[in-house]
Design a protein around this motif. Structure first.
Motif, PDB file in Angstrom:
ATOM      1  N   MET A 107      17.349  17.904 -13.008  1.00  0.00           N
ATOM      2  CA  MET A 107      16.339  17.074 -13.675  1.00  0.00           C
ATOM      3  C   MET A 107      15.216  17.967 -14.202  1.00  0.00           C
ATOM      4  N   GLY A 108      15.597  19.137 -14.672  1.00  0.00           N
ATOM      5  CA  GLY A 108      14.624  20.051 -15.240  1.00  0.00           C
ATOM      6  C   GLY A 108      13.815  20.750 -14.179  1.00  0.00           C
ATOM      7  N   ALA A 109      12.647  21.234 -14.576  1.00  0.00           N
ATOM      8  CA  ALA A 109      11.778  21.949 -13.637  1.00  0.00           C
ATOM      9  C   ALA A 109      10.374  22.006 -14.192  1.00  0.00           C
ATOM     10  N   ALA A 110       9.411  21.975 -13.295  1.00  0.00           N
ATOM     11  CA  ALA A 110       8.009  22.169 -13.645  1.00  0.00           C
ATOM     12  C   ALA A 110       7.361  22.929 -12.502  1.00  0.00           C
ATOM     13  N   GLY A 111       6.209  23.530 -12.751  1.00  0.00           N
ATOM     14  CA  GLY A 111       5.571  24.370 -11.750  1.00  0.00           C
ATOM     15  C   GLY A 111       5.305  23.658 -10.444  1.00  0.00           C
ATOM     16  N   ASP A 112       4.759  22.433 -10.531  1.00  0.00           N
ATOM     17  CA  ASP A 112       4.438  21.732  -9.289  1.00  0.00           C
ATOM     18  C   ASP A 112       5.682  21.268  -8.548  1.00  0.00           C
ATOM     19  N   MET A 113       6.752  20.962  -9.282  1.00  0.00           N
ATOM     20  CA  MET A 113       7.999  20.572  -8.628  1.00  0.00           C
ATOM     21  C   MET A 113       8.597  21.756  -7.863  1.00  0.00           C
ATOM     22  N   LEU A 114       8.568  22.944  -8.487  1.00  0.00           N
ATOM     23  CA  LEU A 114       9.083  24.135  -7.822  1.00  0.00           C
ATOM     24  C   LEU A 114       8.238  24.481  -6.601  1.00  0.00           C
ATOM     25  N   ALA A 115       6.906  24.390  -6.752  1.00  0.00           N
ATOM     26  CA  ALA A 115       6.019  24.670  -5.621  1.00  0.00           C
ATOM     27  C   ALA A 115       6.308  23.716  -4.459  1.00  0.00           C
ATOM     28  N   ALA A 116       6.494  22.435  -4.765  1.00  0.00           N
ATOM     29  CA  ALA A 116       6.747  21.442  -3.720  1.00  0.00           C
ATOM     30  C   ALA A 116       8.083  21.693  -3.031  1.00  0.00           C
ATOM     31  N   GLY A 162      23.739  29.941 -12.807  1.00  0.00           N
ATOM     32  CA  GLY A 162      25.140  29.568 -12.670  1.00  0.00           C
ATOM     33  C   GLY A 162      25.344  28.528 -11.593  1.00  0.00           C
ATOM     34  N   ASP A 163      26.597  28.369 -11.192  1.00  0.00           N
ATOM     35  CA  ASP A 163      26.943  27.389 -10.172  1.00  0.00           C
ATOM     36  C   ASP A 163      26.439  27.827  -8.802  1.00  0.00           C
ATOM     37  N   MET A 164      26.320  26.861  -7.930  1.00  0.00           N
ATOM     38  CA  MET A 164      25.903  27.158  -6.563  1.00  0.00           C
ATOM     39  C   MET A 164      26.942  28.036  -5.875  1.00  0.00           C
ATOM     40  N   PRO A 165      26.498  29.148  -5.275  1.00  0.00           N
ATOM     41  CA  PRO A 165      27.461  30.024  -4.588  1.00  0.00           C
ATOM     42  C   PRO A 165      27.917  29.404  -3.281  1.00  0.00           C
ATOM     43  N   VAL A 166      28.994  29.938  -2.715  1.00  0.00           N
ATOM     44  CA  VAL A 166      29.407  29.537  -1.374  1.00  0.00           C
ATOM     45  C   VAL A 166      28.355  30.054  -0.407  1.00  0.00           C
ATOM     46  N   MET A 167      27.672  29.156   0.276  1.00  0.00           N
ATOM     47  CA  MET A 167      26.578  29.563   1.141  1.00  0.00           C
ATOM     48  C   MET A 167      26.479  28.656   2.361  1.00  0.00           C
ATOM     49  N   ARG A 168      25.962  29.222   3.446  1.00  0.00           N
ATOM     50  CA  ARG A 168      25.709  28.459   4.664  1.00  0.00           C
ATOM     51  C   ARG A 168      24.259  27.989   4.589  1.00  0.00           C
ATOM     52  N   THR A 169      24.066  26.707   4.256  1.00  0.00           N
ATOM     53  CA  THR A 169      22.729  26.178   4.006  1.00  0.00           C
ATOM     54  C   THR A 169      21.968  25.963   5.315  1.00  0.00           C
ATOM     55  N   ARG A 170      20.740  26.453   5.351  1.00  0.00           N
ATOM     56  CA  ARG A 170      19.891  26.307   6.535  1.00  0.00           C
ATOM     57  C   ARG A 170      18.814  25.248   6.337  1.00  0.00           C
ATOM     58  N   LYS A 171      18.366  25.054   5.114  1.00  0.00           N
ATOM     59  CA  LYS A 171      17.285  24.113   4.859  1.00  0.00           C
ATOM     60  C   LYS A 171      17.348  23.656   3.410  1.00  0.00           C
ATOM     61  N   VAL A 172      16.881  22.414   3.163  1.00  0.00           N
ATOM     62  CA  VAL A 172      16.868  21.843   1.816  1.00  0.00           C
ATOM     63  C   VAL A 172      15.480  21.290   1.535  1.00  0.00           C
ATOM     64  N   GLY A 173      14.941  21.591   0.356  1.00  0.00           N
ATOM     65  CA  GLY A 173      13.632  21.089  -0.025  1.00  0.00           C
ATOM     66  C   GLY A 173      13.696  20.302  -1.325  1.00  0.00           C
ATOM     67  N   TYR A 174      12.919  19.225  -1.408  1.00  0.00           N
ATOM     68  CA  TYR A 174      12.875  18.386  -2.602  1.00  0.00           C
ATOM     69  C   TYR A 174      11.456  18.397  -3.163  1.00  0.00           C
ATOM     70  N   GLY A 175      11.306  18.896  -4.391  1.00  0.00           N
ATOM     71  CA  GLY A 175      10.020  18.886  -5.081  1.00  0.00           C
ATOM     72  C   GLY A 175      10.027  17.793  -6.136  1.00  0.00           C
ATOM     73  N   MET A 176       9.175  16.782  -5.959  1.00  0.00           N
ATOM     74  CA  MET A 176       9.232  15.579  -6.787  1.00  0.00           C
ATOM     75  C   MET A 176       8.273  15.622  -7.968  1.00  0.00           C
ATOM     76  N   GLY A 177       8.731  15.051  -9.091  1.00  0.00           N
ATOM     77  CA  GLY A 177       7.859  14.813 -10.234  1.00  0.00           C
ATOM     78  C   GLY A 177       7.162  13.475 -10.077  1.00  0.00           C
ATOM     79  N   LYS A 178       6.362  13.111 -11.079  1.00  0.00           N
ATOM     80  CA  LYS A 178       5.601  11.860 -10.980  1.00  0.00           C
ATOM     81  C   LYS A 178       6.383  10.659 -11.485  1.00  0.00           C
ATOM     82  N   LYS A 179       7.134  10.852 -12.571  1.00  0.00           N
ATOM     83  CA  LYS A 179       7.800   9.721 -13.207  1.00  0.00           C
ATOM     84  C   LYS A 179       9.052   9.292 -12.452  1.00  0.00           C
ATOM     85  N   ASP A 180       9.482   8.080 -12.700  1.00  0.00           N
ATOM     86  CA  ASP A 180      10.700   7.549 -12.104  1.00  0.00           C
ATOM     87  C   ASP A 180      11.766   7.384 -13.179  1.00  0.00           C
ATOM     88  N   PHE A 181      12.986   7.816 -12.853  1.00  0.00           N
ATOM     89  CA  PHE A 181      14.124   7.671 -13.750  1.00  0.00           C
ATOM     90  C   PHE A 181      15.283   7.069 -12.962  1.00  0.00           C
TER      91      PHE A 181
END
Length: 441
Positions: A10-19, A265-284
Motif C-alpha cells: 500500500m505504498g510508503a510514507a515517512g511516518d508509516m515507515l517510522a511507525a 524483490g520478493d520476500m526472502p526465506v526467513m525465520r520471522t521474529r517480529k512484525v510491525g504495522y505502520g498505519m496511514g490515516k486514510k481508510d481503503f
C-alpha cells in the motif's frame, strides 16, 4: 543474517515507515523519549494505536508548533503557494489534492519560487516560511544523534531535493520546502534513520512498491500518479499501480526506501521474529499500512553474478593489473585459468564474481583493462558462512582472527599478515608464530 523485509503493498510514507520500525524495537517508550529530547524546532511526535481493516498497528503522529500537518497545509505542494488569493483552510481538500492525501503524510514537497511569494502577509497558520537544503542541513547537523544517522538523513533529503530539482528544472540550491512540511519530514526521516541504526539490519529487502493510480490536482494543474518528484526517486525501483485511486507512495517514503534498500524483490526465506504495522490515516478496502518483518535468513549472499572472458594477447603484468582494478571496484573474487583457444593458442580465462548490483561496473572495468571483445554472464546462488573479524591480545601485540560459522560448522584462522609480522620480529617460522599465539590466547 539479520534481515528486514518491508512490504509496501500500500505504498510508503515517512511516518508509516517510522511507525512500522517503531513496533520492532524492544523499548518503544524509551525511543520516543530520546526522540523528543532531540529538540527538532517546534516538533512533537507520538505513537498512537491505529486499526485498519481489523489489524492493529501504530500511527506515528508528528505535530509542528502544535499543529499536525494535514492535506490543507500543502494543497499547492511543489508548485508553489498562490499567494495572490486567500486560502480558506477550513474546508477540506482531500478529494482534490493528494500528495500524501491518501496516507496523510510527508508534506515536504518543494515550492517553485519563481512565482514570487510574499511571506509577510498574514496566513491562517501564521508560520508559512520556507527552508532550503542548507537550512535542513543546519537542523540535522545540530541534532544529538550519531554521525551515521545524520549522514543517512541528509542523503535521504538529498534524494528528495534532486528529484524536485529535476521536476522543476531548477538547481538544487533553489529548491525550498514548506516549513511545516519540511519539519514534519525531518522528524519522519530522522526517526526512520535512528530506528534503522538501532535495528542494524544486515540486509533490507523491499517489496515492489504500490504507487497508486489516477491523477492529483494541484494549484497549477492536474498531474499523474506517481507525482513527478516521486517518479524520479523511484527510477530503477520495481513499482506498480492498481485500482486504488490516489498517491500511495510519497517522496519521503520513496527516498527512504531507495536509500536503505539492499535490494527490491520478493520476500526472502526467513525465520520471522517480529512484525510491525505502520498505519496511514486514510481508510481503503485494503489495510493502509507498511508491514515490516524482522528476522533471520540463512547465511547466504543470495544471487551472485559470474562474468568471464577469454584472452590470448595480454601479458601477465597486464592481467595482474586488471585483477587488482577489479578487486578495488568491489569484486567478490577474481581468478584466472589457463585454457587452449582456437588456432591452438594458449590463453587465459578470466572470471569475476560480483554482486548483481555491481555487474555493470565490473563489465566496464573488464573492457577498460583487458583486450577482450566480449563478456559472458552467469547468475548463480551462493551459500556462505557468517564471518567476522576479532582482535586477539597477545604478549606480542594484537593479532587479527577471522571466525566463520553456520550450517553446524565453526572455524577460525589468524590473519596471515599479522602472523608473518610476528614471525619476522621474533625471528621464528610462521608455524612457530602461530603456535605462540595459540598458546598465549
Amino acid at each position: 543474517m539479520k534481515t528486514l523485509y518491508l512490504d509496501c503493498g500500500m505504498g510508503a510514507a515517512g511516518d508509516m515507515l517510522a511507525a512500522a520500525l517503531l513496533e520492532l524495537v524492544p523499548e518503544r517508550e524509551d525511543f520516543l523519549r530520546r526522540f523528543a529530547a532531540l529538540g527538532i524546532p517546534g516538533v512533537e511526535a507520538k505513537a498512537e494505536p491505529s486499526v485498519k481493516c481489523g489489524i492493529t498497528g501504530t500511527h506515528f503522529s508528528v505535530s509542528v508548533h502544535g499543529q499536525e500537518e494535514t492535506s490543507q497545509d500543502v494543497h499547492d505542494h511543489e508548485h508553489g503557494h498562490d499567494h495572490e488569493h486567500s486560502h480558506d483552510h477550513g474546508h477540506s481538500h482531500d478529494h482534490e489534492h493528494s500528495h500524501d492525501h491518501e496516507h496523510g503524510h510527508d508534506h515536504e514537497h518543494s515550492h517553485d519560487h519563481e512565482h514570487g511569494h510574499d511571506h509577510e502577509h498574514s496566513h491562517s497558520h501564521g508560520h508559512h516560511h520556507h527552508s532550503g537544503m542548507a537550512d535542513i542541513a543546519h537542523i540535522v547537523g545540530h541534532l544529538d544523534v550519531p554521525e551515521q544517522v545524520k549522514e543517512d538523513a541528509l542523503a535521504v533529503y538529498g534524494l528528495i531535493a534532486q528529484a524536485e530539482s529535476r521536476a522543476h528544472g531548477a538547481p538544487v540550491e533553489q529548491i525550498h520546502f514548506h516549513e511545516v512540511g519540511s519539519l514534519d519530514a525531518v522528524a519522519d526521516i530522522t526517526a526512520v534513520c535512528m530506528l534503522m541504526a538501532e535495528l542494524a539490519p544486515e540486509q533490507v529487502v523491499v517489496s515492489p512498491v504500490h504507487v497508486g493510480s489516477g491523477k492529483v490536482r494541484c494549484a497549477h494543474g492536474v498531474l499523474p500518479v506517481p507525482a513527478p518528484a516521486t517518479a524520479y526517486i523511484l527510477e530503477d525501483v520495481p513499482i506498480y499501480g492498481g485500482k486504488i485511486q490516489g498517491e500511495l507512495c510519497t517522496p519521503t517514503g520513496a527516498a527512504l526506501l531507495k536509500h536503505f534498500a539492499t535490494r527490491f524483490g520478493d520476500m526472502p526465506v526467513m525465520r520471522t521474529r517480529k512484525v510491525g504495522y505502520g498505519m496511514g490515516k486514510k481508510d481503503f478496502e485494503a489495510a493502509n499500512c507498511v508491514r515490516a518483518l524482522w528476522g533471520e535468513t540463512q547465511e547466504e549472499a543470495g544471487q551472485i553474478v559470474e562474468l568471464s572472458c577469454n584472452m590470448d594477447d595480454m601479458t601477465g603484468e597486464e592481467v595482474g593489473f586488471a585483477m587488482d582494478r577489479l578487486f578495488e571496484a568491489g569484486a567478490l573474487d577474481v581468478y584466472t585459468l589457463p585454457i587452449g583457444m582456437k588456432k591452438s593458442r594458449p590463453g587465459i580465462l578470466l572470471r569475476v564474481m560480483c554482486r548483481p548490483e555491481d555487474r555493470e561496473k565490473m563489465v566496464e572495468q573488464i573492457f577498460r583493462h583487458t583486450t577482450t571483445l566480449g563478456v559472458r554472464e552467469s547468475r548463480m546462488g551462493r551459500y556462505t558462512l557468517k564471518r567476522q573479524m576479532e582482535q586477539v591480545e597477545t604478549p606480542w601485540g594484537t593479532i587479527g582472527e577471522k571466525t566463520a560459522g553456520g550450517y553446524g560448522t565453526e572455524r577460525s584462522k589468524y590473519e596471515y599478515e599479522d602472523l608473518a609480522a610476528l614471525a619476522i620480529r621474533e625471528g621464528v617460522s610462521l608455524r612457530q608464530a602461530r603456535a605462540m599465539v595459540e598458546k598465549k590466547k
